[in-house]
Design an enzyme around this catalytic site. Structure first.
Site, PDB file in Angstrom:
ATOM      1  N   ASP A 163       0.859  -1.188   0.000  1.00  0.00           N
ATOM      2  CA  ASP A 163       0.000   0.000   0.000  1.00  0.00           C
ATOM      3  C   ASP A 163       0.891   1.232   0.000  1.00  0.00           C
ATOM      4  O   ASP A 163       1.477   1.588   1.017  1.00  0.00           O
ATOM      5  CB  ASP A 163      -0.912  -0.031   1.235  1.00  0.00           C
ATOM      6  CG  ASP A 163      -1.663   1.281   1.449  1.00  0.00           C
ATOM      7  OD1 ASP A 163      -1.860   2.017   0.455  1.00  0.00           O
ATOM      8  OD2 ASP A 163      -2.056   1.553   2.596  1.00  0.00           O
TER       9      ASP A 163
ATOM     10  N   ASN B  59       0.393   8.507   0.351  1.00  0.00           N
ATOM     11  CA  ASN B  59       1.061   9.787   0.172  1.00  0.00           C
ATOM     12  C   ASN B  59       2.229   9.983   1.132  1.00  0.00           C
ATOM     13  O   ASN B  59       3.219  10.629   0.783  1.00  0.00           O
ATOM     14  CB  ASN B  59       0.052  10.918   0.357  1.00  0.00           C
ATOM     15  CG  ASN B  59      -0.957  10.966  -0.764  1.00  0.00           C
ATOM     16  OD1 ASN B  59      -0.601  11.218  -1.908  1.00  0.00           O
ATOM     17  ND2 ASN B  59      -2.218  10.720  -0.453  1.00  0.00           N
TER      18      ASN B  59
ATOM     19  N   ILE C  71       4.578   3.916   2.942  1.00  0.00           N
ATOM     20  CA  ILE C  71       4.380   2.658   2.222  1.00  0.00           C
ATOM     21  C   ILE C  71       4.298   1.556   3.257  1.00  0.00           C
ATOM     22  O   ILE C  71       5.209   1.384   4.071  1.00  0.00           O
ATOM     23  CB  ILE C  71       5.535   2.373   1.240  1.00  0.00           C
ATOM     24  CG1 ILE C  71       5.566   3.425   0.131  1.00  0.00           C
ATOM     25  CG2 ILE C  71       5.394   0.977   0.632  1.00  0.00           C
ATOM     26  CD1 ILE C  71       6.764   3.311  -0.795  1.00  0.00           C
TER      27      ILE C  71
ATOM     28  N   ASP D  42      -6.779   3.157  -3.190  1.00  0.00           N
ATOM     29  CA  ASP D  42      -6.753   2.872  -1.759  1.00  0.00           C
ATOM     30  C   ASP D  42      -8.168   2.755  -1.201  1.00  0.00           C
ATOM     31  O   ASP D  42      -8.456   1.866  -0.381  1.00  0.00           O
ATOM     32  CB  ASP D  42      -5.957   3.931  -1.001  1.00  0.00           C
ATOM     33  CG  ASP D  42      -6.401   5.363  -1.293  1.00  0.00           C
ATOM     34  OD1 ASP D  42      -7.163   5.594  -2.255  1.00  0.00           O
ATOM     35  OD2 ASP D  42      -5.983   6.276  -0.539  1.00  0.00           O
TER      36      ASP D  42
END
Length: 241
Positions: free
Chosen positions: A6, A9, A12, A99
């Protein structure tokens, strides 16, 4: 083994699943995407990897390149009209953030009933999933920290506040923190009203700010550690993914 990634912004997050349980996981700053290479040696070669990326093309290209070095079979989740028991009512389904789509898939697998899916990170997203698995729409608003930062950056005399939540704040620091939290909580609780009467309805909360919101939320809720990764795993196991 399936590796789920994932790329948000700010951070990770990744986790590896052996078909029975989560075996390994990690988190790092998105700006340090190259450091993902440090984790590659912990995964078998030719691993299956499913990625959700909202951090831009450069980050996605970096992840693809790093995984290619290990011969990984990589797929990037994209929002669609239907997947894994979730149907989208978005006007243009493909424009929904990957997401948000992953979190909705994870929520459907976890609950199977009406829920409000809240991802509280850099931005806060608040998405309605009804009992039939239809995504009915949702909100995007600045996250808690982004709200605080905006006040500090765009006003002459307001600081980046580190106050406490108060029902009736009596100093500037508490007023900023409480105001930003109230804005988040109000959006969530207002959206929940439309499913509040459905059996077993609850709010599923995930993301870095989720615990802070949960402390003051006045609706049924459940904290989910890695709802987006759960959704990616569910998608990876689906036919044709």
């Amino acid at each position: 083994m399936i590796v789920t990634i994932d790329a948000g912004n700010s951070r990770i997050k990744w986790a590896a699943h052996d078909g029975q349980r989560w075996q390994d996981r990690g988190v790092q700053a998105t700006a340090d995407v190259a450091r993902l290479a440090d984790d590659l040696g912990r995964w078998p070669e030719n691993v299956r990897a499913v990625v959700c990326n909202v951090a831009g093309k450069a980050v996605g290209d970096s992840i693809s390149s790093l995984l290619a070095r290990r011969g990984a079979r990589v797929s990037f989740l994209k929002a669609s009209a239907e997947a894994c028991g979730v149907r989208s009512s978005y006007e243009i389904p493909q424009q929904l953030g990957a997401d948000r789509w992953a979190a909705l898939i994870g929520a459907r697998a976890a609950l199977g009933g009406a829920c409000l899916v809240v991802c509280a990170g850099t931005a806060t997203t608040v998405d309605l999933l009804d009992g039939d698995g239809v995504f009915r729409g949702g909100l995007i608003l600045p996250g808690f920290d982004l709200m605080r930062a905006a006040l500090a950056r765009n006003t002459a005399q307001l600081p980046l506040a580190e106050g406490s939540y108060r029902e009736q704040p009596r100093n500037t620091m508490d007023a900023i923190v409480s105001g930003c939290l109230q804005a988040q909580l109000g959006a969530i609780e207002r959206m929940f009203r439309s499913i509040a009467d459905e059996p077993g309805a609850r709010c599923l909360l995930t993301g870095g700010t989720a615990p802070r919101l949960a402390a003051h939320l006045n609706i049924p809720f459940q904290l989910m550690d890695n709802l987006i990764l759960d959704g990616l795993l569910r998608f990876a196991a689906s036919p044709g993914s």
